[in-house]
Write an enzyme that holds these catalytic residues in place. Structure first.
Site, PDB file in Angstrom:
ATOM      1  N   ASP A 541       0.919  -1.234  -0.064  1.00 32.95           N
ATOM      2  CA  ASP A 541      -0.109  -0.115   0.095  1.00 32.95           C
ATOM      3  C   ASP A 541       0.865   1.062   0.011  1.00 32.95           C
ATOM      4  OD1 ASP A 541      -2.112   1.707   0.523  1.00 32.95           O
ATOM      5  OD2 ASP A 541      -2.362   1.200   2.556  1.00 32.95           O
ATOM      6  N   GLU A 544       2.564   4.986  -3.877  1.00 32.36           N
ATOM      7  CA  GLU A 544       2.779   6.093  -4.994  1.00 32.36           C
ATOM      8  C   GLU A 544       3.812   6.805  -5.031  1.00 32.36           C
ATOM      9  OE1 GLU A 544       0.300   5.909  -2.645  1.00 32.36           O
ATOM     10  OE2 GLU A 544      -1.151   4.892  -3.909  1.00 32.36           O
ATOM     11  N   ASP A 617      -9.105   4.043  -1.739  1.00 30.31           N
ATOM     12  CA  ASP A 617      -9.986   4.456  -0.559  1.00 30.31           C
ATOM     13  C   ASP A 617     -11.468   4.784  -1.128  1.00 30.31           C
ATOM     14  OD1 ASP A 617      -7.984   3.498   0.915  1.00 30.31           O
ATOM     15  OD2 ASP A 617      -7.384   5.545   1.484  1.00 30.31           O
TER      16      ASP A 617
HETATM   17  C1  NOJ Z   1      -4.469   3.325   2.772  1.00 33.04           C
HETATM   18  C2  NOJ Z   1      -5.269   2.054   2.135  1.00 33.04           C
HETATM   19  O1  NOJ Z   1      -5.795   2.603   1.062  1.00 33.04           O
HETATM   20  C3  NOJ Z   1      -6.449   1.742   2.984  1.00 33.04           C
HETATM   21  O2  NOJ Z   1      -6.670   0.450   2.561  1.00 33.04           O
HETATM   22  C4  NOJ Z   1      -5.510   1.183   4.174  1.00 33.04           C
HETATM   23  O3  NOJ Z   1      -6.542   0.703   5.214  1.00 33.04           O
HETATM   24  C5  NOJ Z   1      -4.917   2.453   5.143  1.00 33.04           C
HETATM   25  N1  NOJ Z   1      -3.910   2.787   4.023  1.00 33.04           N
HETATM   26  C6  NOJ Z   1      -4.257   1.747   6.081  1.00 33.04           C
HETATM   27  O4  NOJ Z   1      -3.086   0.826   5.836  1.00 33.04           O
END
Ligand code: NOJ
Length: 985
Positions: A541, A544, A617
């Site tokens: 995650d 970017e 998200d």
């Molecule tokens: C951002 C991610 O997109 C999300 O899915 C994750 O729960 C949070 N970071 C925390 O790791």
């Protein structure tokens, strides 16, 4: 819960306290090079026919290589006579044309390595090309029918690709090509003495008013007449030092005979891309590609999101063509639909060279193959990863994980994977368990793995800068961390782990070290993840990369990577390298290698080779549910088939109805995971009340029954590059009515058509059945009720029941689906289950389908350890009243095909894997749409089988109604063997 320093908590609050913050991200007018690029196109539009590109080929420099492989020439811009650009045009053996242009002998070097990260290999050049050089142009005609032509006109420079004399793709037809050459600051300053410019204002898009140069100085037409953001640029509180000065690139790419364009993910918008220019553009800003962590992104916007794939399809009823722009820097793309038959696009990138691949098509299928030959096909995933994934931020302890698993089992809900988000780790030092909450990680994983399940654990790229973190310490010692603009020391920024640094995966010295961290046994050379097992897979995650205190929530553009390249040059590739090396690390941690599962948030062209992605998200709203489908389709057509959205929506607390609908969406995405933000209420499906709980249980079970269909579709994409989810224009490229449809789609070649419901209180849904020139009255059967719907020659909308427990799911007549219908707790437990074949007869009484199967976990399929079967149903003779249903080995029939890149020429149908499943039966065959009651059903040469026939009502060859159903119980045939069953009726 989180251990945070004050600043860390503050930035978290800032990031999480409210909805999408437009001011965190640049608009085109806040980005110097985009401002310049758009001003250029505004100026060209204003000047209309008097506008002429200053770029031309220097005819005296034209050279054709002795083997005819490529055409090269020098290019000059009349604006800068001292600067020379080199142009190279090559035609690959599959007809793809590569056009490269770079500055020659410049003061510095433009970044030219983007393609090398995206491509699987240097493409083969066609040996069949004959370049013909004229005084004003160079051309080459090629293709089996010699109907494709690439034409390079010299003055002004214009490159076009034609098919049958019609222009398909035109570069610089509008004269917007401009490559900013390197200059040094002092020389640039003296340029201000050139003719003075007059400034005026024109409206640019709906909301921005932008300065457009009205100047007599033609250079100013291209670059502005002040050194606008040349040497330094500020945004919000950040200053970008721009040590190389201006180096941007602008080019128009037009499709004079194509009215619809798709691709350039990732954006939250429709699949057929709405316009950003013209009289009434949908969006006022261009589509942006700059991988970004965008908080609460909008459900309709051209704003860049987590990943970027600079691939565009241009489509018409005649042909489909494609573009892959191998650029890794920030890129803005304007799209203008000139008419419903023609599209103009304008690409503006901050740095890099021009490196364009023109894919001639002429069909969507051909484009997928051409693109796959460039950047590779999706990798064949581990079979379990197609099951259901249960995630949340966070399961807070090992006992929490155990009790969630227990509840799934108690409620008879299948699930394959439990996920751990960042709170499993001690102070967000990934790999390191929080000993208080996860005292027994290996035992916990073993408990999950006892029924073949897996765990996916998050590993983010930010390394906490502390002496108590071996991963950071080792990276620091190896000097493989990204450097600050000075090029010295380690860049420091803020993320979940507080003060952090980032591994520079462009540095080869980081690669083996990164792999070593994932070993589950102790290493002499350094730290390894001994508190892990082979059942642990990885979630990448924030790659970017997301940097909470950085410009646009990312890294400063002037940070330095391996080779001295600035972050601006490589930004969009950065996330792919992280998942690439994680993927390799997980594959190689065990011997023999096991197929890894790696989920990535950030991606680029080629990321399909390293696992799955998700759309980040999203919000728990109906709009996000709907746009998630479009985003997954857009990623799919750009190569990234293994895709999905967070079921339930990451933010918010969806009401039960919405959650149910979201499970219906997720069950028909290649990647099926429920996930939720830390502040949301628990919403595991077993927590729902009836009837919702029962409905979700049925949806989960439905997904599991169809796993063979999904896995077979994955095999196909690993070979052909065709997406797993196929939108209407891919299935029916000549049916104009389907070009804008992006809320229903087909699954692989299976014949399944799904239209997920994404609106509240729905009781009905409208489904479009394509215009079908080959066979009108094509029949589609409701998957559950067998109601037969018929298409029409001009395409047709049907209205179908869609109450909460009903999913608009259809099988196209002519398909055979292999399913496994015994409910189990996990997919691994289904490995020895018998199959059901669902035969959906076409109007003419035929059907076919496929089943691909291997051990689902290792790489033995690359050595021929698999089965690949073809099932057919057809009349025994033309007018006979006997239907033969057969099973044959497809791998022997199609030796030229391959599985995961390995040719089948040496395939042995009696391989070890086939032997290991030789007892697996077909336990049931269901035939839908038979035209009459059978008089006998038997395995050829065998005894009568047990069967049951329910006549249809109202359904006939042309009419709608419930189709007939023949159910053959225990047909006494094996799934991996050849057989024939004859139905006499
Ligand atoms: C951002 C991610 O997109 C999300 O899915 C994750 O729960 C949070 N970071 C925390 O790791």
């Amino acid at each position: 819960m989180r251990s945070w320093t004050f600043l860390g908590v503050l930035s978290l609050l800032l990031v999480e306290s409210s909805a999408f913050k437009a001011h965190d991200f640049k608009t085109c007018s806040q980005s110097g090079f985009c401002r310049r690029g758009r001003a250029l196109s505004a100026r060209a539009k204003e000047a209309r026919s008097s506008w002429k590109s200053p770029y031309s080929v220097d005819a005296s420099s034209v050279a054709i290589s002795s083997d005819q492989a490529s055409f090269t020439a020098g290019v000059k811009s009349s604006l800068y006579p001292d600067i020379t650009f080199g142009l190279e045009v090559r035609v690959h053996d599959d007809g793809v044309v590569r056009v490269r242009m770079d500055e020659i002998g410049g003061l510095k070097k433009h970044y030219d390595e983007a393609a090398s990260w995206a491509l699987i290999a240097e493409p083969n050049i066609s040996r069949d090309i004959q370049w013909k050089t004229g005084k004003k142009e160079v051309r080459a005609v090629y293709g089996d029918k010699k109907d494709i032509e690439v034409l390079v006109e010299f003055a002004p420079l214009r490159v076009s690709l034609l098919r049958s004399g019609r222009e398909q793709i035109v570069l610089n037809g509008q004269g917007l090509l401009h490559m900013e050459h390197f200059r040094n600051k002092a020389a640039a300053e003296s340029k201000t003495e050139e003719p003075a410019a007059v400034e005026g204002e024109v409206a640019n898009g709906a909301e921005e008013v932008q300065t457009v140069i009205k100047s007599e100085n033609p250079r100013a037409w291209f670059e502005g007449d002040s050194e606008d953001a040349y040497w330094e640029e500020t945004f919000s509180s950040w200053t970008d030092s721009k040590p190389k000065g201006p180096e941007s690139l602008s080019i128009d790419i037009n499709f004079p005979n194509h009215g619809t364009v798709y691709g350039i993910p990732q954006h939250a918008t429709r699949l057929a891309l709405p316009s950003t220019t013209g009289d009434s553009p949908t969006f006022s800003d261009p589509y942006r590609l700059w991988n970004s962590d965008v908080f609460e992104y909008l459900a309709s916007s051209p704003v860049s999101l987590y990943g970027s794939i600079p691939v565009l399809h241009a489509h018409s009823t005649d042909t489909t063509v494609g573009i892959f722009d191998a650029v890794a820097s920030e890129t803005w793309i304007d799209i203008g639909h000139v008419s419903d038959k023609s599209t103009e696009t304008h690409w503006i990138s901050e740095s890099g060279i021009l490196d364009l691949f023109l894919m001639p098509g002429p069909t969507p299928e051909a484009i997928f193959k051409q693109y796959a030959r460039l950047t590779g096909t999706p990798v064949l995933p581990a079979a379990w990863s197609l099951g259901y994934h249960q995630c949340r931020w966070n399961y807070v302890s090992s006992d929490d994980v155990r009790s969630v698993q227990k509840r799934f089992d108690e409620e008879d809900m299948p699930v394959d994977v439990f996920w751990l988000d960042i709170e499993y780790s001690e102070d967000h030092k990934y790999f390191m368990w929080n000993d208080k909450t996860f005292p027994d990680p290996v035992e916990m994983v073993n408990d999950v793995a006892a029924v073949g399940r897996k765990m996916v654990v998050i590993v983010d790229p930010h390394l906490k800068r502390t002496s108590e973190y071996p991963a950071y310490q080792e990276a620091s010692k190896l000097e493989v961390l990204v450097k600050p603009p000075s090029g010295q020391g380690e860049y420091e920024g803020w993320c979940w782990s507080g003060s952090s640094s980032w591994t520079d995966f462009f540095n080869p010295a980081a690669w083996d070290w990164w792999k070593s961290l994932f070993k589950t046994y102790p290493l002499e050379s350094g730290w390894s993840w001994t508190k892990s097992t082979d059942a642990v897979h990885i979630w990448n995650d924030m790659n970017e990369p997301s940097v909470f205190n950085g410009p646009e929530i990312s890294m400063p553009r002037d940070n330095i990577h391996y080779g001295g390249w600035e972050h601006r040059d490589v930004h969009n590739i950065n996330g792919m390298l992280f998942s690439n090396h994680t993927y390799q690390a997980v594959a190689e941690r065990s011997d023999p290698r096991q197929r890894p599962f790696v989920l990535t948030r950030s991606f680029y062209a080629g990321s399909q080779r390293f696992g799955a992605m998700w759309t980040g998200d999203n919000l728990g709203t109906w709009e996000h549910m709907a746009v998630g489908i479009k985003m997954v389709l857009s990623n799919s057509i750009a190569g990234m088939s293994f895709a999905g959205s967070d079921v339930g929506g990451f933010f918010g607390n969806p009401e039960p109805e919405m959650l149910v609908r979201w499970y219906q969406v997720g069950a028909f995405a290649p990647f099926f995971r429920a996930h939720a933000h830390i502040d949301t209420k628990r919403r595991e499906p077993y927590l729902l009340d009836e009837p919702y709980k029962g409905i979700v249980r049925d949806i989960l079970r439905l997904r599991y029954t169809q796993l063979p269909v999904w896995y077979t579709a994955f095999r196909e994409t690993t070979v052909t590059g065709l997406p797993i989810l196929r939108p209407q224009y891919v299935m029916f490229p000549k049916d104009k009515n389907g070009f804008d449809i992006d809320d229903q789609y087909y699954i692989g070649s299976s014949g399944l058509l799904i239209k997920p419901v994404t609106t509240k209180d729905a009781t009905e849904a409208t489904v479009y059945i394509a215009e079908d020139q080959v066979s009108c009255f094509t029949v589609y059967y409701d998957y559950f009720t067998h109601h037969a719907y018929r298409g029409a020659s001009k395409g047709k909308e049907i209205t179908v029941p869609a109450a909460l427990h009903q999913i608009p799911l259809f099988v196209r007549g002519g398909s055979i689906l292999p399913t496994r219908e015994r409910p189990r707790r996990s997919s691994t437990l289904m490995k020895h289950d018998p199959f059901t074949l669902r035969v959906a007869l076409s109007k003419t009484g035929t059907a076919h389908g496929e089943l691909y199967l291997d051990d689902g976990e290792t790489y033995s399929h690359e050595k021929g350890q698999f089965i690949w079967r073809q099932f057919t149903a057809e009349k025994t003779a033309k007018k006979s009243k006997a239907l033969r249903i057969s099973s044959r080995d497809l791998a022997t029939e199609k030796p030229s095909e391959a599985v995961d890149g390995v040719a089948l020429t040496t395939f042995n149908p009696a391989n070890e894997f086939a032997k290991s499943i030789e007892d697996i039966r077909v336990e049931k065959i269901v035939v839908v749409g038979l035209n009459g009651k059978p008089s006998s059903v038997r395995v050829e040469g065998g005894a009568e089988l047990v069967w049951e026939y329910t006549p249809g009502h109202a359904a006939s060859e042309k009419k709608e109604g419930v189709a007939s159903l023949l159910s053959i119980k225990d047909p006494k045939v094996l799934v991996a063997k050849d057989w024939d069953i004859v139905v006499q009726y």
